[in-house]
Design a protein around this motif. Structure first.
Motif, PDB file in Angstrom:
ATOM      1  N   LEU A  11      63.045  53.620   5.934  1.00 16.70           N
ATOM      2  CA  LEU A  11      63.383  53.832   7.334  1.00 16.70           C
ATOM      3  C   LEU A  11      63.769  52.514   8.002  1.00 16.70           C
ATOM      4  O   LEU A  11      64.738  52.459   8.771  1.00 16.70           O
ATOM      5  N   ALA A  12      63.053  51.449   7.696  1.00 16.15           N
ATOM      6  CA  ALA A  12      63.376  50.141   8.264  1.00 16.15           C
ATOM      7  C   ALA A  12      64.767  49.695   7.834  1.00 16.15           C
ATOM      8  O   ALA A  12      65.548  49.193   8.649  1.00 16.15           O
ATOM      9  N   GLY A  13      65.097  49.886   6.566  1.00 15.73           N
ATOM     10  CA  GLY A  13      66.425  49.513   6.080  1.00 15.73           C
ATOM     11  C   GLY A  13      67.526  50.314   6.756  1.00 15.73           C
ATOM     12  O   GLY A  13      68.552  49.761   7.150  1.00 15.73           O
ATOM     13  N   VAL A  14      67.297  51.606   6.915  1.00 16.75           N
ATOM     14  CA  VAL A  14      68.284  52.455   7.587  1.00 16.75           C
ATOM     15  C   VAL A  14      68.465  52.008   9.037  1.00 16.75           C
ATOM     16  O   VAL A  14      69.590  51.920   9.534  1.00 16.75           O
ATOM     17  N   LEU A  15      67.365  51.705   9.730  1.00 21.45           N
ATOM     18  CA  LEU A  15      67.460  51.269  11.122  1.00 21.45           C
ATOM     19  C   LEU A  15      68.174  49.937  11.254  1.00 21.45           C
ATOM     20  O   LEU A  15      68.972  49.740  12.174  1.00 21.45           O
ATOM     21  N   VAL A  16      67.914  49.014  10.341  1.00 19.74           N
ATOM     22  CA  VAL A  16      68.587  47.714  10.389  1.00 19.74           C
ATOM     23  C   VAL A  16      70.086  47.880  10.164  1.00 19.74           C
ATOM     24  O   VAL A  16      70.904  47.306  10.885  1.00 19.74           O
ATOM     25  N   VAL A  17      70.461  48.689   9.196  1.00 19.71           N
ATOM     26  CA  VAL A  17      71.888  48.921   8.925  1.00 19.71           C
ATOM     27  C   VAL A  17      72.545  49.636  10.105  1.00 19.71           C
ATOM     28  O   VAL A  17      73.632  49.244  10.550  1.00 19.71           O
ATOM     29  N   LEU A  18      71.890  50.664  10.642  1.00 23.76           N
ATOM     30  CA  LEU A  18      72.440  51.398  11.777  1.00 23.76           C
ATOM     31  C   LEU A  18      72.599  50.485  12.993  1.00 23.76           C
ATOM     32  O   LEU A  18      73.622  50.532  13.685  1.00 23.76           O
ATOM     33  N   GLY A  19      71.620  49.644  13.240  1.00 22.48           N
ATOM     34  CA  GLY A  19      71.721  48.689  14.347  1.00 22.48           C
ATOM     35  C   GLY A  19      72.870  47.723  14.153  1.00 22.48           C
ATOM     36  O   GLY A  19      73.614  47.420  15.093  1.00 22.48           O
ATOM     37  N   GLY A  20      73.048  47.235  12.940  1.00 23.65           N
ATOM     38  CA  GLY A  20      74.164  46.333  12.650  1.00 23.65           C
ATOM     39  C   GLY A  20      75.507  47.007  12.835  1.00 23.65           C
ATOM     40  O   GLY A  20      76.440  46.409  13.387  1.00 23.65           O
ATOM     41  N   VAL A  21      75.615  48.252  12.403  1.00 19.87           N
ATOM     42  CA  VAL A  21      76.868  48.997  12.573  1.00 19.87           C
ATOM     43  C   VAL A  21      77.168  49.201  14.058  1.00 19.87           C
ATOM     44  O   VAL A  21      78.303  49.021  14.503  1.00 19.87           O
ATOM     45  N   LEU A  22      76.154  49.570  14.827  1.00 11.42           N
ATOM     46  CA  LEU A  22      76.367  49.755  16.268  1.00 11.42           C
ATOM     47  C   LEU A  22      76.787  48.456  16.944  1.00 11.42           C
ATOM     48  O   LEU A  22      77.661  48.457  17.806  1.00 11.42           O
ATOM     49  N   MET A  23      76.188  47.339  16.548  1.00 10.94           N
ATOM     50  CA  MET A  23      76.572  46.053  17.137  1.00 10.94           C
ATOM     51  C   MET A  23      77.996  45.684  16.745  1.00 10.94           C
ATOM     52  O   MET A  23      78.752  45.142  17.549  1.00 10.94           O
ATOM     53  N   PHE A  24      78.377  45.968  15.522  1.00 13.44           N
ATOM     54  CA  PHE A  24      79.721  45.634  15.042  1.00 13.44           C
ATOM     55  C   PHE A  24      80.784  46.506  15.700  1.00 13.44           C
ATOM     56  O   PHE A  24      81.868  46.038  16.017  1.00 13.44           O
ATOM     57  N   MET A  25      80.470  47.788  15.907  1.00 11.39           N
ATOM     58  CA  MET A  25      81.447  48.739  16.420  1.00 11.39           C
ATOM     59  C   MET A  25      81.516  48.780  17.955  1.00 11.39           C
ATOM     60  O   MET A  25      82.331  49.511  18.501  1.00 11.39           O
ATOM     61  N   ALA A  26      80.685  48.030  18.649  1.00 15.54           N
ATOM     62  CA  ALA A  26      80.661  48.076  20.112  1.00 15.54           C
ATOM     63  C   ALA A  26      81.987  47.568  20.671  1.00 15.54           C
ATOM     64  O   ALA A  26      82.434  46.472  20.344  1.00 15.54           O
ATOM     65  N   PRO A  27      82.626  48.365  21.536  1.00 16.82           N
ATOM     66  CA  PRO A  27      83.874  47.914  22.144  1.00 16.82           C
ATOM     67  C   PRO A  27      83.607  46.822  23.183  1.00 16.82           C
ATOM     68  O   PRO A  27      82.484  46.657  23.655  1.00 16.82           O
ATOM     69  N   ALA A  28      84.642  46.102  23.546  1.00 16.62           N
ATOM     70  CA  ALA A  28      84.515  44.968  24.466  1.00 16.62           C
ATOM     71  C   ALA A  28      84.682  45.407  25.918  1.00 16.62           C
ATOM     72  O   ALA A  28      85.411  44.796  26.686  1.00 16.62           O
ATOM     73  N   ILE A  29      83.999  46.485  26.305  1.00 18.67           N
ATOM     74  CA  ILE A  29      84.001  46.940  27.695  1.00 18.67           C
ATOM     75  C   ILE A  29      82.551  47.145  28.118  1.00 18.67           C
ATOM     76  O   ILE A  29      81.636  46.974  27.315  1.00 18.67           O
TER      77      ILE A  29
END
Length: 53
Positions: A11-29
């Motif tokens: 679960l920790a690994g999934v959360l870390v990966v999901l958090g990284g994906v969300l940070m990477f995919m965040a638009p610049a608005i």
């Protein structure tokens, strides 16, 4: 919370990966800041679970 170490680590690994994906995919608005903040919170939750293991 979770008592089994293996489940907690997965679960920790999934959360870390999901958090990284969300940070990477965040638009610049302004809405992107919300997504970025959500990614950071999820990442921190994953790290906290990993530290408990």
């Amino acid at each position: 919370m979770l008592r089994k170490q293996r489940s907690r680590r997965v679960l920790a690994g999934v959360l870390v990966v999901l958090g990284g994906v969300l940070m990477f995919m965040a638009p610049a608005i302004w809405a992107g800041l919300i997504v970025l903040a959500l990614g950071v919170v999820i990442e921190l939750a994953g790290i906290a679970l990993e530290r408990q293991a």
